[in-house]
Design a protein around this motif. Sequence first.
Motif, PDB file in Angstrom:
ATOM      1  N   VAL A  36      17.929   3.277   9.155  1.00  0.00           N
ATOM      2  CA  VAL A  36      16.929   4.782   9.347  1.00  0.00           C
ATOM      3  C   VAL A  36      15.559   4.934   8.991  1.00  0.00           C
ATOM      4  O   VAL A  36      15.152   4.634   9.770  1.00  0.00           O
ATOM      5  CB  VAL A  36      17.728   5.444   9.790  1.00  0.00           C
ATOM      6  N   SER A  37      15.989   4.159   7.189  1.00  0.00           N
ATOM      7  CA  SER A  37      14.694   4.231   6.571  1.00  0.00           C
ATOM      8  C   SER A  37      13.745   3.631   6.482  1.00  0.00           C
ATOM      9  O   SER A  37      12.407   4.004   6.797  1.00  0.00           O
ATOM     10  CB  SER A  37      14.682   4.849   5.282  1.00  0.00           C
ATOM     11  N   HIS A  38      14.026   2.306   6.599  1.00  0.00           N
ATOM     12  CA  HIS A  38      13.125   0.983   6.885  1.00  0.00           C
ATOM     13  C   HIS A  38      12.860   1.145   8.271  1.00  0.00           C
ATOM     14  O   HIS A  38      11.595   0.787   8.516  1.00  0.00           O
ATOM     15  CB  HIS A  38      14.527  -0.182   6.780  1.00  0.00           C
ATOM     16  N   GLU A  39      13.502   1.607   9.832  1.00  0.00           N
ATOM     17  CA  GLU A  39      13.037   1.774  10.656  1.00  0.00           C
ATOM     18  C   GLU A  39      11.675   2.876  10.541  1.00  0.00           C
ATOM     19  O   GLU A  39      10.869   2.876  11.576  1.00  0.00           O
ATOM     20  CB  GLU A  39      14.072   1.982  11.365  1.00  0.00           C
TER      21      GLU A  39
ATOM     22  N   ARG B  45       9.197   3.188   8.921  1.00  0.00           N
ATOM     23  CA  ARG B  45       8.647   3.137   7.817  1.00  0.00           C
ATOM     24  C   ARG B  45       7.544   2.083   8.984  1.00  0.00           C
ATOM     25  O   ARG B  45       6.684   2.951   8.267  1.00  0.00           O
ATOM     26  CB  ARG B  45       8.918   1.593   7.009  1.00  0.00           C
ATOM     27  N   THR B  46       7.870   1.618  10.021  1.00  0.00           N
ATOM     28  CA  THR B  46       6.724   1.449  10.852  1.00  0.00           C
ATOM     29  C   THR B  46       6.283   2.096  11.649  1.00  0.00           C
ATOM     30  O   THR B  46       5.130   2.779  11.599  1.00  0.00           O
ATOM     31  CB  THR B  46       7.021   0.557  11.674  1.00  0.00           C
ATOM     32  N   PRO B  47       6.637   2.893  12.493  1.00  0.00           N
ATOM     33  CA  PRO B  47       6.295   4.060  13.431  1.00  0.00           C
ATOM     34  C   PRO B  47       5.411   5.273  12.204  1.00  0.00           C
ATOM     35  O   PRO B  47       4.465   6.108  12.341  1.00  0.00           O
ATOM     36  CB  PRO B  47       7.515   5.288  13.753  1.00  0.00           C
ATOM     37  N   LEU B  48       6.049   5.455  11.073  1.00  0.00           N
ATOM     38  CA  LEU B  48       4.939   6.308   9.952  1.00  0.00           C
ATOM     39  C   LEU B  48       3.723   5.923   9.370  1.00  0.00           C
ATOM     40  O   LEU B  48       2.998   6.321   9.852  1.00  0.00           O
ATOM     41  CB  LEU B  48       5.735   6.497   8.473  1.00  0.00           C
TER      42      LEU B  48
ATOM     43  N   ARG C 105       4.870  15.315   2.934  1.00  0.00           N
ATOM     44  CA  ARG C 105       5.803  15.357   2.384  1.00  0.00           C
ATOM     45  C   ARG C 105       6.681  14.693   3.256  1.00  0.00           C
ATOM     46  O   ARG C 105       8.027  13.855   2.393  1.00  0.00           O
ATOM     47  CB  ARG C 105       6.122  16.951   2.692  1.00  0.00           C
ATOM     48  N   PHE C 106       6.528  13.740   4.420  1.00  0.00           N
ATOM     49  CA  PHE C 106       7.928  13.143   5.021  1.00  0.00           C
ATOM     50  C   PHE C 106       7.529  11.923   4.069  1.00  0.00           C
ATOM     51  O   PHE C 106       8.452  11.134   3.808  1.00  0.00           O
ATOM     52  CB  PHE C 106       7.176  12.941   6.467  1.00  0.00           C
ATOM     53  N   GLU C 107       6.397  11.366   3.522  1.00  0.00           N
ATOM     54  CA  GLU C 107       6.192  10.050   2.641  1.00  0.00           C
ATOM     55  C   GLU C 107       7.726  10.379   1.596  1.00  0.00           C
ATOM     56  O   GLU C 107       8.363   9.057   1.245  1.00  0.00           O
ATOM     57  CB  GLU C 107       5.111   9.544   2.381  1.00  0.00           C
ATOM     58  N   ALA C 108       7.510  11.302   0.658  1.00  0.00           N
ATOM     59  CA  ALA C 108       8.432  11.767  -0.536  1.00  0.00           C
ATOM     60  C   ALA C 108       9.674  11.559  -0.197  1.00  0.00           C
ATOM     61  O   ALA C 108      10.281  11.121  -1.148  1.00  0.00           O
ATOM     62  CB  ALA C 108       8.238  12.938  -1.432  1.00  0.00           C
ATOM     63  N   MET C 109       9.737  12.055   1.454  1.00  0.00           N
ATOM     64  CA  MET C 109      11.360  12.400   1.078  1.00  0.00           C
ATOM     65  C   MET C 109      11.877  10.965   1.952  1.00  0.00           C
ATOM     66  O   MET C 109      12.793  10.775   1.639  1.00  0.00           O
ATOM     67  CB  MET C 109      11.666  12.999   2.927  1.00  0.00           C
ATOM     68  N   LEU C 110      10.998  10.575   2.503  1.00  0.00           N
ATOM     69  CA  LEU C 110      11.376   8.508   3.331  1.00  0.00           C
ATOM     70  C   LEU C 110      11.815   8.165   1.479  1.00  0.00           C
ATOM     71  O   LEU C 110      12.471   7.315   1.318  1.00  0.00           O
ATOM     72  CB  LEU C 110      10.338   8.461   4.425  1.00  0.00           C
ATOM     73  N   ALA C 111      10.934   8.331   0.595  1.00  0.00           N
ATOM     74  CA  ALA C 111      11.371   7.392  -0.414  1.00  0.00           C
ATOM     75  C   ALA C 111      12.280   7.622  -1.275  1.00  0.00           C
ATOM     76  O   ALA C 111      12.636   6.939  -1.661  1.00  0.00           O
ATOM     77  CB  ALA C 111       9.791   8.279  -1.573  1.00  0.00           C
ATOM     78  N   ASP C 112      12.326   9.235  -1.404  1.00  0.00           N
ATOM     79  CA  ASP C 112      13.857   9.417  -1.899  1.00  0.00           C
ATOM     80  C   ASP C 112      14.915   9.224  -1.398  1.00  0.00           C
ATOM     81  O   ASP C 112      15.859   8.356  -1.903  1.00  0.00           O
ATOM     82  CB  ASP C 112      13.641  11.301  -2.174  1.00  0.00           C
TER      83      ASP C 112
END
Length: 573
Positions: A315-318, A320-323, A357-364
Amino acid sequence: MPPAPKKRRRTPRQLLRGVRRRARRVAGRARRVFWRSLQLRVVTSTMVISIVVVAVLGVFLMQQIIRTTLETREIAAKSEAQADRNAVLGYLNQPAAEAAKQPVEPGQALQPAGSSPLSQATEALARRAGSASRYSVIIRNETLPGAFYGTTNIDPVSIPSRQRDELFKKEAGEDSTWYTPLYYKGQPEQPVPGMIIGTRLDSSYEIYHLVPLDKEERTLASVQQMIILVGAGLVLLLAAISSLVTRQVVTPVRLARQAAERLAAGRLDERLKVRGEDDLARLATSFNEMAANLALKIHQLEELSQVQRQFVSDVSHELRTPLTTVRMAADLLFDAREDFDPMAARSAELMQNQLNRFEAMLADLLEISRYDAGAADLDVDPVDVRDVVLRAVADSEALAERHSTRFDLRLPGEPCMAEMDSRRVERILRNLLFNAIEHGEGRDVVVSVAADRDAVAVAVRDHGVGLKPGEENLVFDRFWRADPSRARTIGGTGLGLAISREDAILHGGWLQAWGSHGEGSQFRLSLPRVAGAVLRGSPLPLVPPEVEMRRTWRGHVTPVLSPAAADGGRDAD
């Protein structure tokens, strides 16, 4: 060649200390072996109890044997003494008895010649007594001190004077029995244990029967040795029986313990052999069922954990593209927000903040998935810990200003060099600073740095609500919150401290927490100065020094109550 150095001689005190140290080590090993071995404790307890029981029974039995032997010998001796006394009275009552009262010089021979009634009585008693091994007889006259008639070479010093005085106080014909050593002429240094039966006649004569008890003493000594040997054999037999019986119980328990240790080490296929249908067999069956269920549950949890890790990673990798696409559109809108009406401009700013914030959560999430997959590694460089701390504090300044929080930096004056991944350590410190600002309630946050020869440490101290007992380890769990009802002022996934702990472990260091309700909390990061070294201690204490000092003062000082407080807290009018 230079002369060989002389060995330094040790003083007696040093030798004594060395012996004491070795004795303490030996005693410590014996104590550890004793408390670790159930079989040894059971056998030792059995032997101690057996020794006590056998000793008590042996002493009681020996006393009974001695009492019976002496009573039997005393009864026989008294019977012979009564017969001898009647014989002496018969001789003394003859008409020629007046001849026996002729003066006799002190120290007269033991068996005087002559035909007086007393001489005839002495000869008759000698024939009745036979050898000195049975008994000897001494006849004395209290009116002639020092004169006596004896049947053997018995020495009259065998008769204690105190016992003679006691005999004079009794009625004529009444026996007195004493147990005392017997002496024979020519053998003054070899006394024989014996018994004396004294009787006083009406005609002022004293008759003493001296019965040697050397044979009885030898017999009793043999019986005592036999009792000791039998008791020792019985104790050893009981110890062997207890060892055998205990072994039958301890061996299956020891096998179960070894199997449990192997099971705890990860060998989930470990099982016990089941023999018979007794309690130990049922224990082995229950252990095997438990191990099977545990292996099944662990396998299920591993599969579920693998699925969860895979799901988070995918999910984290998937995302990345739409984000990335959403980020590009949001950046365009954010850059052109000045051309929008106020409502649209505010919406563009909110979208930009939430995307950050969403990018930080995804990075974690991506970071924690790398730790779960074992793919995290270090980029180690020698850096000054003070510089890392200053960069982390600079990144936290804006957030600290919004919460009216001030940083109190306590840095050493000398460089604190250590081999570390500065990016990961800086992330740890940022997480600790953000956490301190979040829970510090606007009070100062103290950041301390210290180093010694082997390690460096950074402590972040806040003065907020603190932690409850038992929460020192829970704060590092994933998605854990100290107070779920408390509103969060800083967005996050709840993975910050969990990732920080993984970063510290990856460096071979420690990340520890201390907290007390109402006194705030402190987080301490300890890292080795050389990458890969074993960390054995920290240069900074986990508990703040002022808190430790206050607790020590409270433990040594008794509070003094005011009169009003001592009177129940009532105010004076």
